[in-house]
Design an enzyme around this catalytic site. Structure first.
Site, PDB file in Angstrom:
ATOM      1  N   LYS A  75     -32.913 -28.008 -64.820  1.00 60.76           N
ATOM      2  CA  LYS A  75     -33.595 -27.645 -63.585  1.00 60.76           C
ATOM      3  C   LYS A  75     -34.914 -28.391 -63.434  1.00 60.76           C
ATOM      4  O   LYS A  75     -35.451 -28.952 -64.393  1.00 60.76           O
ATOM      5  CB  LYS A  75     -33.848 -26.135 -63.535  1.00 60.76           C
ATOM      6  CG  LYS A  75     -32.584 -25.320 -63.328  1.00 60.76           C
ATOM      7  CD  LYS A  75     -31.816 -25.723 -62.082  1.00 60.76           C
ATOM      8  CE  LYS A  75     -32.547 -25.405 -60.807  1.00 60.76           C
ATOM      9  NZ  LYS A  75     -31.807 -25.869 -59.595  1.00 60.76           N
ATOM     10  N   TYR A  94     -32.259 -32.357 -62.474  1.00 61.62           N
ATOM     11  CA  TYR A  94     -32.228 -32.023 -61.056  1.00 61.62           C
ATOM     12  C   TYR A  94     -33.660 -31.846 -60.573  1.00 61.62           C
ATOM     13  O   TYR A  94     -34.494 -31.244 -61.262  1.00 61.62           O
ATOM     14  CB  TYR A  94     -31.455 -30.720 -60.810  1.00 61.62           C
ATOM     15  CG  TYR A  94     -29.960 -30.839 -60.956  1.00 61.62           C
ATOM     16  CD1 TYR A  94     -29.219 -31.650 -60.109  1.00 61.62           C
ATOM     17  CD2 TYR A  94     -29.274 -30.124 -61.934  1.00 61.62           C
ATOM     18  CE1 TYR A  94     -27.844 -31.764 -60.236  1.00 61.62           C
ATOM     19  CE2 TYR A  94     -27.898 -30.219 -62.075  1.00 61.62           C
ATOM     20  CZ  TYR A  94     -27.187 -31.042 -61.222  1.00 61.62           C
ATOM     21  OH  TYR A  94     -25.828 -31.156 -61.352  1.00 61.62           O
ATOM     22  N   HIS A  96     -34.508 -31.815 -56.560  1.00 64.83           N
ATOM     23  CA  HIS A  96     -34.487 -31.145 -55.246  1.00 64.83           C
ATOM     24  C   HIS A  96     -35.879 -31.130 -54.622  1.00 64.83           C
ATOM     25  O   HIS A  96     -36.389 -30.081 -54.200  1.00 64.83           O
ATOM     26  CB  HIS A  96     -33.934 -29.726 -55.380  1.00 64.83           C
ATOM     27  CG  HIS A  96     -32.535 -29.658 -55.916  1.00 64.83           C
ATOM     28  ND1 HIS A  96     -31.438 -30.128 -55.220  1.00 64.83           N
ATOM     29  CD2 HIS A  96     -32.051 -29.203 -57.113  1.00 64.83           C
ATOM     30  CE1 HIS A  96     -30.347 -29.945 -55.938  1.00 64.83           C
ATOM     31  NE2 HIS A  96     -30.682 -29.392 -57.088  1.00 64.83           N
ATOM     32  N   GLU A 118     -29.177 -35.266 -58.579  1.00 60.70           N
ATOM     33  CA  GLU A 118     -28.508 -34.996 -57.302  1.00 60.70           C
ATOM     34  C   GLU A 118     -28.467 -36.177 -56.352  1.00 60.70           C
ATOM     35  O   GLU A 118     -27.777 -36.121 -55.332  1.00 60.70           O
ATOM     36  CB  GLU A 118     -29.138 -33.793 -56.592  1.00 60.70           C
ATOM     37  CG  GLU A 118     -30.518 -34.034 -55.997  1.00 60.70           C
ATOM     38  CD  GLU A 118     -31.652 -33.750 -56.961  1.00 60.70           C
ATOM     39  OE1 GLU A 118     -32.805 -33.667 -56.506  1.00 60.70           O
ATOM     40  OE2 GLU A 118     -31.391 -33.606 -58.173  1.00 60.70           O
ATOM     41  N   ASP A 270     -31.169 -24.779 -52.812  1.00 58.65           N
ATOM     42  CA  ASP A 270     -31.948 -25.760 -53.576  1.00 58.65           C
ATOM     43  C   ASP A 270     -32.594 -26.792 -52.660  1.00 58.65           C
ATOM     44  O   ASP A 270     -33.621 -27.375 -53.001  1.00 58.65           O
ATOM     45  CB  ASP A 270     -31.067 -26.493 -54.602  1.00 58.65           C
ATOM     46  CG  ASP A 270     -30.986 -25.746 -55.926  1.00 58.65           C
ATOM     47  OD1 ASP A 270     -31.925 -24.996 -56.234  1.00 58.65           O
ATOM     48  OD2 ASP A 270     -29.989 -25.919 -56.649  1.00 58.65           O
TER      49      ASP A 270
END
Length: 379
Positions: A75, A94, A96, A118, A270
């Site tokens: 995360k 990730y 975001h 991503e 997200d």
């Protein structure tokens, strides 16, 4: 290269950035890996397994952030983690960023080089590092939504698949990508009445042909969305624009069309969410109610099935982690799809969609790396 794996600290996040098998691959390639103690213990990956694979166990995340040349996570780094990062360090996780201006600003200040899972693409433009978690989240959205429909959870008391003599729940999926298709297949498999909306006619045709009529398809317009909301018991928001903020496809006014006790599950949370009334929640408090409609907007949904998610994710990320450790930024420059994953480099934002969402100046990623190169190869 010295690679560090800190324990994830987001609420109820039990995934881990590298499995022992991944550590072994990196060690075999001549790298050193340190992992925070008990980083995988919650999913059955204990310290002994990491040591057997060749990892060094360290007591604190602070030591990892201080020493590592590359950080591998799941995360996005939380604010105090961002403040520990530094110029010359690689971050692979990730991110975001489009929905998280605070994180973007802190990482820009740190000078770190950050590659986001991503936005990495493959040869056909697909998102290979997002796909496994999209598969998990799509399937889990139906599991979570079915639970929310229970009367004890505030829902309208429907069993998703019904029983003989009682009609099943009506499930509407907005978006026909990886998340949407997995959600629709899961719902159909449980016996629900499923309608999937998308704006790609080829995608709708493919779903219609491959699913044998189990999933009804509908071209997505405002009118179509409103008509579906009026009969829906469970709505899955599964819309993705890579790197960008999600479009708001269901407004607050539209909630008045829905039946009380209906459920919205926003898998796009997200990226800011695709429902106007969405706000990020956690596994500790996953739902809230607006105008009689239950909202489930957990920002790390796959963390609920952390063991499955960890292995699915690391199966996809491991080859890229090895490439990045072996080649540094040269690995990005050698592969346009990998380069698309670069979101920040030394105080510059290098993803156009993120820049548009947050109002920053866009710097072309190849130019950013070649004009200001500082991580060239494995140490």
């Amino acid at each position: 290269m010295l690679i560090g794996v800190p324990k994830e600290i987001k609420v109820h996040e039990y995934r881990v950035g590298l499995t022992p098998a991944g550590v072994r691959e990196l060690v075999a390639n001549g790298h050193t890996v340190m992992v925070e103690t008990d980083c995988g213990a919650a999913i059955g990956l204990d310290n002994d397994a990491y040591v057997a694979a060749g990892a060094e166990i360290v007591a604190t995340a602070e030591e990892i952030f201080a020493r590592a040349e590359m950080i591998v996570k799941v995360k996005e780094p939380q604010p105090h983690e961002c403040r520990q990062m530094r110029a010359g360090q690689l971050l692979f996780t990730y991110l975001h960023l489009a929905a998280d201006p605070e994180q973007a600003e802190l990482l820009l200040q740190s000078g770190v080089t950050a590659v986001a899972y991503e936005t990495v693409t493959d040869r056909i433009g697909a998102l290979p590092l997002l796909a496994p978690m999209s598969e998990v989240a799509g399937r889990l959205s139906i599991q979570a939504g079915a639970h929310c429909l229970e009367k004890t959870q505030g829902g309208n008391g429907l069993l998703l698949g019904g029983v003989p003599g009682v009609e099943p729940a009506n499930v509407v999926v907005i978006g026909g990508g990886v998340v949407g298709l997995n959600a629709a297949r899961m719902a159909a498999g449980l016996g629900a009445d499923v309608t999937l909306l998308d704006r790609s006619l080829p995608r709708l045709k493919d779903i219609d042909e491959t699913q044998g009529g189990r999933i009804k398809t509908l071209y997505s317009t405002i009118d179509a969305v409103e008509r579906c909301l009026a009969t829906a018991d469970l709505v899955i928001g599964a819309v993705l624009i890579p790197g960008a903020a999600a479009p708001k496809l269901v407004t607050r006014d539209m909630l008045s069309l829905m039946k009380p006790g209906s459920v919205l599950v926003d898998v796009a949370i997200d990226q800011g969410g695709c429902f106007e009334t969405s706000r990020a929640t956690t596994h500790a408090e996953p739902t809230y109610e607006v105008d009689g409609i239950i909202h489930y907007c957990v920002a790390n949904m796959p963390g609920a099935v952390a063991r499955t998610s960890t292995f699915a994710l690391t199966n996809a990320t491991m080859p890229y982690v090895v490439q990045l450790a072996n080649g540094g930024i040269d690995a990005l420059l050698a592969n346009d799809g990998f380069l698309a994953g670069l979101n920040l480099h030394r105080g510059q934002l290098t993803n156009a969609a993120v820049c548009e969402a947050l109002g920053y100046r866009f710097v072309e990623p190849r130019a950013a790396l070649t004009e200001n190169s500082h991580i060239t190869s494995a140490a």
